[in-house]
Design a protein around this motif. Structure first.
Motif, PDB file in Angstrom:
ATOM      1  N   LYS A  59     107.428  78.318   8.715  1.00 23.50           N
ATOM      2  CA  LYS A  59     107.034  77.427   9.825  1.00 23.50           C
ATOM      3  C   LYS A  59     105.544  77.062   9.855  1.00 23.50           C
ATOM      4  CE  LYS A  59     111.164  77.611  11.857  1.00 23.50           C
ATOM      5  NZ  LYS A  59     112.171  77.359  10.899  1.00 23.50           N
ATOM      6  N   TRP A  60     104.911  76.982   8.705  1.00 25.81           N
ATOM      7  CA  TRP A  60     103.532  76.514   8.610  1.00 25.81           C
ATOM      8  C   TRP A  60     103.536  75.108   8.015  1.00 25.81           C
ATOM      9  CZ3 TRP A  60      99.029  79.033  10.074  1.00 25.81           C
ATOM     10  CH2 TRP A  60      99.160  80.379  10.436  1.00 25.81           C
ATOM     11  N   VAL A  61     102.677  74.260   8.535  1.00 30.17           N
ATOM     12  CA  VAL A  61     102.454  72.940   7.955  1.00 30.17           C
ATOM     13  C   VAL A  61     101.186  73.063   7.127  1.00 30.17           C
ATOM     14  CG1 VAL A  61     101.928  70.529   8.446  1.00 30.17           C
ATOM     15  CG2 VAL A  61     103.480  71.792   9.942  1.00 30.17           C
ATOM     16  N   SER A  62     101.229  72.636   5.887  1.00 37.52           N
ATOM     17  CA  SER A  62     100.055  72.796   5.022  1.00 37.52           C
ATOM     18  C   SER A  62      99.581  71.449   4.493  1.00 37.52           C
ATOM     19  CB  SER A  62     100.374  73.739   3.859  1.00 37.52           C
ATOM     20  OG  SER A  62     101.448  73.237   3.113  1.00 37.52           O
ATOM     21  N   TRP A  63      98.293  71.396   4.164  1.00 38.67           N
ATOM     22  CA  TRP A  63      97.693  70.204   3.583  1.00 38.67           C
ATOM     23  C   TRP A  63      96.735  70.653   2.488  1.00 38.67           C
ATOM     24  CZ3 TRP A  63      92.686  68.405   2.974  1.00 38.67           C
ATOM     25  CH2 TRP A  63      92.576  67.084   2.534  1.00 38.67           C
ATOM     26  N   TYR A  64      96.685  69.884   1.428  1.00 41.68           N
ATOM     27  CA  TYR A  64      95.717  70.111   0.371  1.00 41.68           C
ATOM     28  C   TYR A  64      95.158  68.770  -0.056  1.00 41.68           C
ATOM     29  CZ  TYR A  64      99.849  69.057  -2.441  1.00 41.68           C
ATOM     30  OH  TYR A  64     100.972  68.476  -2.955  1.00 41.68           O
ATOM     31  N   ALA A  65      93.928  68.794  -0.508  1.00 41.08           N
ATOM     32  CA  ALA A  65      93.267  67.561  -0.934  1.00 41.08           C
ATOM     33  C   ALA A  65      93.925  67.044  -2.205  1.00 41.08           C
ATOM     34  CB  ALA A  65      91.789  67.822  -1.179  1.00 41.08           C
TER      35      ALA A  65
ATOM     36  N   ILE B 288      88.779  72.191  -0.228  1.00 36.70           N
ATOM     37  CA  ILE B 288      88.359  72.017   1.156  1.00 36.70           C
ATOM     38  C   ILE B 288      87.095  72.843   1.356  1.00 36.70           C
ATOM     39  CG2 ILE B 288      89.031  72.328   3.571  1.00 36.70           C
ATOM     40  CD1 ILE B 288      92.010  72.215   2.436  1.00 36.70           C
ATOM     41  N   PHE B 289      86.015  72.226   1.769  1.00 38.11           N
ATOM     42  CA  PHE B 289      84.688  72.843   1.897  1.00 38.11           C
ATOM     43  C   PHE B 289      84.181  73.373   0.558  1.00 38.11           C
ATOM     44  CE2 PHE B 289      86.321  73.726   6.309  1.00 38.11           C
ATOM     45  CZ  PHE B 289      85.533  72.792   6.946  1.00 38.11           C
TER      46      PHE B 289
END
Length: 102
Positions: A19-25, A35-36
């Motif tokens: 139940k996690w929503v993830s994003w990657y560049a 990221i950073f």
């Protein structure tokens, strides 16, 4: 040794199941895409609205990634408890992640 895209795909699948929503560049040739400059994934938990940053690596590189994150915190004056940070190290023998909280 598995490619970064394969490790990321496995991690995103696990996060989605929990139940996690993830994003990657998106990957861009010849440019930094972390990221950073440090993290591979940013994740948001649907139910509690918690955020966490994840660095993906392989088991032999775990120590180097830990030092990279701690150096980023020190350089930018960030308290380590201000965000949930994890390193997910892929163990190719056991076909699973070793997850370490920072």
């Amino acid at each position: 040794m598995p490619k970064e895209a394969l490790i990321r795909k496995k991690a995103v699948a696990i996060l989605t199941q929990t139940k996690w929503v993830s994003w990657y560049a998106p990957k861009v040739r010849f440019h930094e895409t972390d990221i950073f400059g440090v993290f591979d994934l940013i994740c948001w938990e649907k139910s509690s609205k918690n955020l966490k940053f994840i660095q993906l690596t392989t088991l032999p590189n775990l120590s180097a990634r830990r030092k990279k994150i701690q150096g980023f915190f020190k350089k930018n004056g960030i308290r380590q408890k201000s965000a949930q940070v994890e390193i997910w190290a892929w163990n190719s023998r056991q076909k699973s992640f070793k997850i370490e909280m920072i």
